[in-house]
Structures are given as C-alpha cells and as structure tokens.
Design a protein around this motif. Structure first.
Motif, PDB file in Angstrom:
ATOM      1  N   ARG A   1      42.947  50.923  42.156  1.00 40.85           N
ATOM      2  CA  ARG A   1      42.575  50.048  43.276  1.00 40.85           C
ATOM      3  C   ARG A   1      42.576  50.821  44.581  1.00 40.85           C
ATOM      4  NH1 ARG A   1      47.191  46.460  44.868  1.00 40.85           N
ATOM      5  NH2 ARG A   1      47.758  48.505  45.650  1.00 40.85           N
TER       6      ARG A   1
ATOM      7  N   HIS B   1      46.274  39.845  40.057  1.00 41.49           N
ATOM      8  CA  HIS B   1      45.598  40.044  41.345  1.00 41.49           C
ATOM      9  C   HIS B   1      45.137  41.486  41.515  1.00 41.49           C
ATOM     10  CE1 HIS B   1      45.131  41.201  45.496  1.00 41.49           C
ATOM     11  NE2 HIS B   1      46.198  41.961  45.371  1.00 41.49           N
ATOM     12  N   THR B   2      45.975  42.438  41.122  1.00 40.90           N
ATOM     13  CA  THR B   2      45.644  43.843  41.299  1.00 40.90           C
ATOM     14  C   THR B   2      44.430  44.232  40.467  1.00 40.90           C
ATOM     15  OG1 THR B   2      47.994  44.285  41.650  1.00 40.90           O
ATOM     16  CG2 THR B   2      46.570  46.177  41.265  1.00 40.90           C
TER      17      THR B   2
ATOM     18  N   SER C   1      41.445  42.839  42.186  1.00 45.36           N
ATOM     19  CA  SER C   1      41.124  43.615  43.383  1.00 45.36           C
ATOM     20  C   SER C   1      40.352  44.875  43.028  1.00 45.36           C
ATOM     21  CB  SER C   1      42.408  43.994  44.127  1.00 45.36           C
ATOM     22  OG  SER C   1      43.061  42.853  44.614  1.00 45.36           O
TER      23      SER C   1
ATOM     24  N   SER D   1      42.017  36.688  46.099  1.00 45.43           N
ATOM     25  CA  SER D   1      41.452  37.703  45.203  1.00 45.43           C
ATOM     26  C   SER D   1      40.356  37.104  44.350  1.00 45.43           C
ATOM     27  CB  SER D   1      42.537  38.290  44.304  1.00 45.43           C
ATOM     28  OG  SER D   1      43.374  39.153  45.010  1.00 45.43           O
TER      29      SER D   1
ATOM     30  N   HIS E   1      37.241  36.374  46.526  1.00 41.28           N
ATOM     31  CA  HIS E   1      36.489  37.611  46.778  1.00 41.28           C
ATOM     32  C   HIS E   1      35.681  37.999  45.538  1.00 41.28           C
ATOM     33  CE1 HIS E   1      37.546  39.177  50.735  1.00 41.28           C
ATOM     34  NE2 HIS E   1      38.811  38.843  50.549  1.00 41.28           N
ATOM     35  N   CYS E   2      36.322  37.909  44.400  1.00 44.86           N
ATOM     36  CA  CYS E   2      35.674  38.303  43.155  1.00 44.86           C
ATOM     37  C   CYS E   2      34.479  37.399  42.859  1.00 44.86           C
ATOM     38  CB  CYS E   2      36.685  38.249  42.010  1.00 44.86           C
ATOM     39  SG  CYS E   2      36.176  39.185  40.557  1.00 44.86           S
TER      40      CYS E   2
ATOM     41  N   MET F   1      41.234  45.773  53.537  1.00 49.27           N
ATOM     42  CA  MET F   1      41.529  44.969  52.360  1.00 49.27           C
ATOM     43  C   MET F   1      42.934  44.398  52.460  1.00 49.27           C
ATOM     44  SD  MET F   1      39.869  44.889  49.173  1.00 49.27           S
ATOM     45  CE  MET F   1      40.344  44.099  47.641  1.00 49.27           C
TER      46      MET F   1
ATOM     47  N   VAL G   1      45.718  43.415  50.742  1.00 46.18           N
ATOM     48  CA  VAL G   1      46.314  43.421  49.413  1.00 46.18           C
ATOM     49  C   VAL G   1      47.572  42.572  49.460  1.00 46.18           C
ATOM     50  CG1 VAL G   1      47.196  44.860  47.564  1.00 46.18           C
ATOM     51  CG2 VAL G   1      45.378  45.689  49.011  1.00 46.18           C
TER      52      VAL G   1
ATOM     53  N   SER H   1      51.712  45.368  49.475  1.00 47.09           N
ATOM     54  CA  SER H   1      50.544  45.998  50.070  1.00 47.09           C
ATOM     55  C   SER H   1      50.739  47.494  50.228  1.00 47.09           C
ATOM     56  CB  SER H   1      50.253  45.384  51.433  1.00 47.09           C
ATOM     57  OG  SER H   1      49.244  46.106  52.073  1.00 47.09           O
TER      58      SER H   1
END
Length: 628
Positions: A68, A122-123, A126, A170, A173-174, A286, A288, A313
């Motif tokens: 990421r 989430h990661t 992202s 997340s 955004h995706c 971003m 995070v 983050s």
C-alpha cells in the motif's frame, strides 16, 4: 537488476518474525521517494506479492501495508509495475479468502479480533484502490477485481459507516474507482447496491469524514446512472445534487484555519502534559484510517497485539485529527467538482487529443466522413434537461464559482473548479450562469487570478485549467457582445506564457484565446496595431511549433482574426500576411503528408486536412483584398 536488496533474503526467511520485520522495514523505507527506484529494480513487488498469502497473519498484514505504501508513495510508475507483476492475483485471492470472516460475530474471532480484521481488510482495499486508480493497465486490474466478486463485501463495509467510518471510506473510495467506465461491473448492479448508496447519501452526520463519504457515494451513483430504475431517477438525482451542493457550500478558506487553530491549541495542551510527539508526515493525501475507538484492539507488532496510540496511519502524522478533517474536506470538494465536470462533459475525444474542430465557417465533410461541425469543443455538449435543472435548483454554478479564488496551498481544488467552470460554460446558457453581470464577474475573478501577480504562473495544471476556462468564457462573452475587463495586452501575455508550455492542449487554448480576442478587435476601430501583434504571434507559432496540432490551431486563429474588416486588412498588409502564408503553405502540406499518419489520430488528421483546404482558400481571399 543489481545486487540483492538487504531486505530480499529476509523476505524469504523461514522465520515469520524475520519476514514480518523485513516487510515492516520496507513499508517505512518506501515512504522516502528516493528509495523506491532501488526497490523496483530489485523486484520488490514480485517478492512481496506472495507474502499476501503467507501462513502468518502478521506477515500478511505487514506485506499488505508495504505494498500500500509503495503504491501510494510511488505513484503511476509503481502502480503500473504492480499490475505488470500480477499483484492483483494475490490481492484478490486474499480478499476472497478473508471476506467470509467479515460475516463472523465478534465472539468467533479467536486469534484475530474483529477490529484487527477490519483494519486488515481496509488495508487490502486501500492497496487495491491505489493500484486500480493510478495504473494505466487498470482495465486488466479491473477485470480481475470484477471476477473476484468483492462488490457485496464493499457494500457491507459501506453499511457499517455509522460504526466504522474509516472502513466505510475505504469501501467508498474503492466503489467510486471500480464503477468508472466498468461495463462488466454494471451488470452486477441491482436495487440493493443503489439502496445502500442512497442510504449513505441521505445520512446526516456533519463531520468531514462523512461529507467525503457522501461525496464518494454521489460519484458512484453518477457512474451507475445508466443502471438507475426510471422510477427512482428523479429522487436519486436530487439526493446526489444535494450532496454536492452541501459539500461545495462549506467554506474551506474559513474551516481550514479554524482546524489549524484547534490543532495548535490541542498540541499545546498535550505538550504541557508531556504527551506530545512529533511525527514526520509522508507524502500523499491518502487518509489511511485509524481504528474505531469503541473497538479498542490494536494492530500486531512483531506478531503481538499491543496497546498503542489508536492510529494505523503510515501516511499522516499520528494524532492529527484536524489534519484528517482538513484532508477529508479538500478531497470531498475536489471530488465534488470532478463529478460536476463529468456531468458537463461529452463523450467526444479528449482535449489533449486536440480541440478537434476548425472555427471556419466551412462545413465540408472530411476524408473519413467526419464533419467539422460534429467535433467543435465550443459547441454545446449534451446536458439533459433533468441534470441542467438540478444543477440550477441547487445553485451549483454559483457555489462552484466560489472555489475559483481559493486560498493559497489549496490549488488542486482551484484547478478542478476552473475545469468545472470550463465545462459549465460549454454546456449551459448564459442566463443559467447568471447572465451578463455574472459572466463579467467571472471574467474579473479570472483576471485577478491570472494577472494580479507580477508574473503569470507557469504551473502546467494551472495553465491547462485556467486557459480552458478563459477560452470558453471569452467565446461566450464575444458571442453576447459583453464588455470584459481583460485587456488584449494581458491576454497576449497569458498566451505567450502558455505557448511555452509543453502541454499541447495549453498551447492550443492560448492560440484560441488570441483568435477570439483578435476577431473581436477586428470589428472595432483603431485596433490595427494590436491586430499586428496578435497576427505576428500566431504566425510565429504556425511557422515554428513542432506539433502540427498547434500549427493548425494557429492558422485557424489567423483565419478568424483576419477574415474581414478594414483594421484587419491594414494589419495583414503591415505584417506581410499573404506572403508569409504562401511560404508556409507547401511546408504545412508536406508535414501533414510526412508526419500525419504516424503521429496523429484520424480525428486530428481530419481537422488538419480541413485547415489545409481553408489555408488555400484564405490565401485566395487575401489575394483578392490586395487587388482591390
């Protein structure tokens, strides 16, 4: 590829702790952009990819975080390399593997807690978002993502927005990324998808994170507009416009300083208590996300769950809540403006392929059957009555204009506002935009923005946005015969700066601005001297620019400026326009013949051929003027 990187052998170590430590080291090191080329040369993506499916959960977490950060801080080149190195295969496999756990109740998460799982999920999302949105090879990546069947999980993440806004962001955004130009995914859309998005649009939380969430949902709805049931279109469109309107209504110029003051005050308090830590912020906007406060369990560090500051983050400083709020606000406003740009945009070829049409009155068919009139950038684009009405009802044009004069260091929103202005001027009539008085005010805004400093800004993105907006505005002002505040000398200085820019569309816009200005002046008295300056500048570009698209636009502008009028005739004679064009004509034809098919698109060649014909006719016209 060079000697092995120090982290390469540890990545393949039989010890899970060593592999995890190596991934964590890479995750931190790649936040320094100068280290990234070295990792790429040593196949960092190929080595990290398999670790996404490592038998150790801790290794998976740190490997995902490393990828990421690598994609977020490395930009286009890295993301393209990630797709070429097939990172989407382990990413989607990992998503498929972990998504059943998403349905588990909290009591069934034995070795990993629900909050830890949500952070992990989430990661992965992202990493997918960055790879999908930045890579030019996104069609391949999108296809793999579609086949992984992740849509239902994204929706479940969105539905958790009242409990876990970070995970929901997340997912939003995706979804916003994968729904753009994705016909394959559109087939999967149903009432459940649209219902989830509508519920997000109608949420009432006032913080900036939810403002961004609603804006991203609005973007997804617009991407899915062709799937909207007829009976729900009006309601959904109204909710979408209300979201954009509420977002643009926020005054970032006031809110950002307030957030900054709040951060300073909180930091001072923390410092007095001895709890203040300084953290270096890495590149990127971003956000995070950090863990939900009510969940209370932290990420694994070297295989162990630890209690630390509730922040995961790597890309923003810890404890900077105000910075996160400011980032969310600016991202939401930028996204809102991008959505409006898309609303007011046609499916014609893009600006950087060329402002496709000659401004000549000729309307002959081109060799491949394309008509000049069908490709004019300045002709009204397709904007439905429903969308037009909704934009007006929610005062979108008025609110958009407030973003043009944005505070310093918030240029990205300003650039989107200028692009948005260009598209609205191209698609909406003058009365919808407030009439002559409003257009004069816009001209004053742009004049202040461009000409208030001693030197015109040279930043390419700014020049592209402002010249596009100014071109559209001058066109409509000239058509309506509205007096405007920018002098020919100012417009000449802007065009001079823009014609030095490497971006073709900026140079094309600059020449069009000169053409519009000159054709207006040609109808006035005592303007021959200014017309001479404009004509000389256009001839210089038409003769010397290496790009035929730009040369063609310069010739097209010359046709407009010197088409008619005593002042234009006097100026043309003074700069020897006829002899200059006669000398240029065979060179221009030869360049089209030699360079055309190899360097330019069929649409561009069509327009160049049309300009070649018009050049011959214009030379004939000038010859008749000389004989008078």
């Amino acid at each position: 590829p060079g000697p092995p990187h120090p982290a390469s052998k540890p990545l393949q170590s039989p010890s899970a702790d060593v592999r995890e430590f190596a991934c964590a080291s890479i995750s931190r090191l790649v936040q320094q952009s100068q280290t990234i080329p070295g990792f790429l040369q040593r196949d960092a993506v190929r080595r990290l990819g398999p670790l996404l499916l490592d038998r150790s959960l801790a290794v998976r977490e740190t490997a995902t975080g490393a990828l990421r950060n690598l994609s977020a801080c490395g930009g286009h080149e890295v993301c393209e390399d990630m797709v070429k190195q097939d990172v989407m295969t382990p990413l989607t496999a990992l998503l498929r593997e972990v998504r059943p756990s998403f349905h588990k109740p909290k009591t069934q998460f034995n070795s990993v807690s629900l909050p830890m799982f949500l952070w992990f999920f989430h990661t992965i999302l992202s990493c997918c978002i960055i790879t999908l949105s930045v890579s030019e090879s996104s069609s391949q990546a999108l296809s793999m993502f579609n086949k992984a069947g992740i849509l239902d999980v994204i929706l479940q993440c969105l539905e958790r927005h009242t409990h876990n806004i970070k995970l929901a962001l997340s997912a939003a955004h995706c979804l916003h990324t994968v729904t753009e130009d994705n016909a394959e995914l559109l087939c999967s859309m149903n009432n459940a998808v649209l219902g989830t998005l509508e519920s997000v649009l109608l949420s009432s939380q006032a913080d900036m994170a939810h403002t961004l969430l609603r804006t991203l949902a609005a973007g997804s709805v617009w991407n899915l507009k062709s799937s909207l049931p007829t009976a729900r279109q009006a309601q959904t469109l109204n909710a979408l416009m209300a979201t954009l309107s509420q977002c643009l209504e926020l005054d970032a110029g006031t809110l950002i300083p307030q957030l900054r003051q709040a951060e300073v005050a909180r930091s001072a308090t923390a410092s007095e208590a001895g709890n203040m830590e300084d953290h270096q912020a890495a590149a990127g906007n971003m956000a995070v996300e950090e863990m939900d406060e009510e969940e209370g369990v932290e990420p694994r560090t070297n295989g162990k769950a630890t209690k630390i500051d509730k922040d995961f983050s790597d890309l923003l400083p810890r404890g900077k809540e105000e910075l996160r709020e400011a980032t969310a606000l600016l991202t939401a406003q930028q996204t809102s403006l991008e959505i409006i740009v898309n609303m007011c945009c046609s499916d014609d070829p893009s600006d950087d392929e060329w402002e496709e049409a000659s401004s000549s009155d000729e309307s002959e068919m081109c060799p491949d059957g394309l008509s000049e009139g069908n490709t004019s950038l300045l002709s009204p684009l397709c904007l439905s009555a429903e969308v037009h009405g909704a934009l007006i009802n929610h005062n979108i044009p008025e609110k958009e204009l407030t973003k043009i004069n944005f505070p310093p260091r918030m240029h990205r929103v300003q650039y989107r506002a200028l692009t948005c202005l260009h598209n609205m001027l191209s698609t909406m009539d003058a009365e919808s935009l407030g009439g002559a008085a409003a257009l004069q005010a816009v001209a004053q805004h742009l004049s202040t923005l461009v000409f208030s400093a001693p030197d015109i800004p040279k930043e390419e993105e700014f020049l592209e946005a402002v010249t596009s907006a100014m071109r559209s505005l001058l066109q409509i002002i000239a058509y309506m015969k509205i007096p405007q505040c920018m002098t020919p000398q100012q417009l000449m200085s802007l065009s001079e700066a823009a014609t030095c820019c490497d971006v073709v569309s900026v140079r094309v816009n600059a020449l069009a601005i000169l053409g519009i200005t000159g054709s207006t002046l040609a109808k006035e008295k005592r303007t021959a001297e200014t017309l001479q300056m404009i004509g000389s500048a256009l001839l210089q570009v038409a003769t010397k620019d290496a790009n035929l698209v730009v040369c063609g636009e310069a010739l097209d502008a010359l046709f407009d400026v010197f088409a008619d009028g005593d002042e234009a005739e006097r100026a043309a004679e003074n700069i020897n326009l006829l002899s200059a064009l006669k000398a240029l004509q065979p060179v221009f034809k030869a360049k089209i013949r030699k360079e055309g098919k190899g360097k330019y698109s069929p649409e561009q060649l069509c327009v160049l051929d049309n300009i070649k014909v018009n050049l011959r006719r214009f030379i004939g016209y000038l010859e008749t003027v000389v004989k008078k």
